[in-house]
Design an enzyme around this catalytic site. Sequence first.
Site, short mmCIF file in Angstrom:
data_model
loop_
_atom_site.label_atom_id
_atom_site.label_comp_id
_atom_site.label_asym_id
_atom_site.label_seq_id
_atom_site.Cartn_x
_atom_site.Cartn_y
_atom_site.Cartn_z
CG ASP A 56 -1.79 1.21 1.33
OD1 ASP A 56 -1.66 2.11 0.47
OD2 ASP A 56 -2.62 1.25 2.26
CE1 TYR A 149 -7.83 11.49 -11.20
CE2 TYR A 149 -8.17 13.23 -12.81
CZ TYR A 149 -7.59 12.03 -12.44
OH TYR A 149 -6.74 11.39 -13.32
CB THR A 182 -5.64 6.98 -20.90
OG1 THR A 182 -4.96 8.21 -21.06
CG2 THR A 182 -4.76 5.85 -21.39
N1 LIG Z 1 -7.33 6.69 -17.44
C1 LIG Z 1 -7.40 7.99 -17.68
O1 LIG Z 1 -8.26 8.47 -18.46
C2 LIG Z 1 -6.44 8.94 -17.05
C3 LIG Z 1 -6.31 10.23 -17.59
C4 LIG Z 1 -5.38 11.11 -17.04
C5 LIG Z 1 -4.61 10.70 -15.97
N2 LIG Z 1 -4.74 9.45 -15.45
C6 LIG Z 1 -3.86 9.08 -14.35
O2 LIG Z 1 -2.98 8.05 -14.79
C7 LIG Z 1 -2.56 7.23 -13.69
C8 LIG Z 1 -2.81 5.77 -14.03
O3 LIG Z 1 -4.20 5.58 -14.22
P1 LIG Z 1 -4.87 4.27 -14.90
O4 LIG Z 1 -5.80 4.78 -15.91
O5 LIG Z 1 -3.82 3.31 -15.26
O6 LIG Z 1 -5.73 3.76 -13.66
P2 LIG Z 1 -5.96 2.29 -13.07
O7 LIG Z 1 -7.13 2.45 -12.14
O8 LIG Z 1 -6.04 1.30 -14.16
O9 LIG Z 1 -4.64 2.02 -12.22
C9 LIG Z 1 -4.36 2.63 -10.99
C10 LIG Z 1 -3.61 1.62 -10.13
O10 LIG Z 1 -3.22 2.26 -8.90
C11 LIG Z 1 -3.29 1.29 -7.87
N3 LIG Z 1 -3.38 1.91 -6.55
C12 LIG Z 1 -4.35 2.74 -6.09
N4 LIG Z 1 -4.13 3.05 -4.80
C13 LIG Z 1 -2.99 2.41 -4.43
C14 LIG Z 1 -2.27 2.32 -3.22
N5 LIG Z 1 -2.65 2.97 -2.11
N6 LIG Z 1 -1.15 1.57 -3.19
C15 LIG Z 1 -0.74 0.90 -4.30
N7 LIG Z 1 -1.39 0.93 -5.49
C16 LIG Z 1 -2.51 1.68 -5.54
C17 LIG Z 1 -4.57 0.51 -8.22
O11 LIG Z 1 -4.62 -0.73 -7.54
C18 LIG Z 1 -4.47 0.41 -9.74
O12 LIG Z 1 -3.84 -0.80 -10.14
C19 LIG Z 1 -3.39 7.73 -12.50
O13 LIG Z 1 -2.61 8.64 -11.76
C20 LIG Z 1 -4.55 8.47 -13.17
O14 LIG Z 1 -5.11 9.45 -12.32
C21 LIG Z 1 -5.64 8.55 -15.97
#
Ligand SMILES: NC(=O)c1ccc[n+]([C@@H]2O[C@H](COP(=O)([O-])OP(=O)(O)OC[C@H]3O[C@@H](n4cnc5c(N)ncnc54)[C@H](O)[C@@H]3O)[C@@H](O)[C@H]2O)c1
Length: 248
Positions: A56, A149, A182
């Site tokens: 975590d 966010y 994304t």
């Molecule tokens: N998907 C989008 O549209 C988008 C757009 C802009 C930015 N982002 C950012 O990109 C990054 C990756 O996002 P994603 O789309 O791959 O999301 P995702 O939800 O697929 O992956 C996020 C991961 O973070 C892990 N996580 C969360 N809290 C945690 C903790 N306390 N300890 C360890 N792991 C933890 C989750 O288990 C998950 O596997 C994030 O910061 C997100 O905010 C995403």
Amino acid sequence: MELSEKVVVVTGAGGGMGKAISEKLLAEGARVIGMDLKEESMKDQDHSQFTAVAVDILDEEAVAGAFAEAHKQSGKIDGLVNAIGMAQSASPIEDVSLELWHKLMNVNVTSLFLTSKEAAKYMKKQNQGSIITIASISAVRPRPGLQAYIASKGAAESFSRALAIELAPHGIRVNTVHPGPTDTGMLGQFAASGADVETTKKQIFADSVPMGRLVAPSDIAESISYLISDRAAMVTGAVLHVDGGRGL
Ligand SMILES: NC(=O)c1ccc[n+]([C@@H]2O[C@H](COP(=O)([O-])OP(=O)(O)OC[C@H]3O[C@@H](n4cnc5c(N)ncnc54)[C@H](O)[C@@H]3O)[C@@H](O)[C@H]2O)c1
């Protein structure tokens, strides 16, 4: 195999972007230590150079232990990619609880503080390193209902730039990537409660990208592999938009 000498920690390695980033770095020859809440979320990365660590990232002691172990196993830490994160379902501010506000700040900002602190400790001794934080284009091109966010992503960008100036004399580069919408599991979680997720993904997100499609996790991974590499030797404090023009 441009990254064959590099050891890189990727947080959120079980998530949509984290997986694509790990795959790309492994394909370029790097050794990758993936960190996420559950080991099983990283089980697809079946590669001899990949180590999955269940941790975590909000647990300070556990994070310090995970970095110490990674350093012990590999002898160095060249890169840190902060790819963990948490979405907010679009809601009017009056409906957002203080508890949710704190949770978003913790997952999206405090996590960066905890991992960067550990990475800096090892990278300073090596006089080199590259830290990359995935923030969001929404930090500079907001959408309604995502106030908590978006505030967390603005803080992520500022934190990254603050570290870039602090760590430059130690040869450590710190950069931010701002993805546009994304195609990962997270995207649907931005939908308002009761809204159809697929319609939201198409009409709110994909249609808002000037280049006409959602960003693919592999698009993000390409930018990360560049920022980790020595080709980016003089790139620090940069904010790279990988958003198909959404920020324009
Ligand atoms: N998907 C989008 O549209 C988008 C757009 C802009 C930015 N982002 C950012 O990109 C990054 C990756 O996002 P994603 O789309 O791959 O999301 P995702 O939800 O697929 O992956 C996020 C991961 O973070 C892990 N996580 C969360 N809290 C945690 C903790 N306390 N300890 C360890 N792991 C933890 C989750 O288990 C998950 O596997 C994030 O910061 C997100 O905010 C995403």
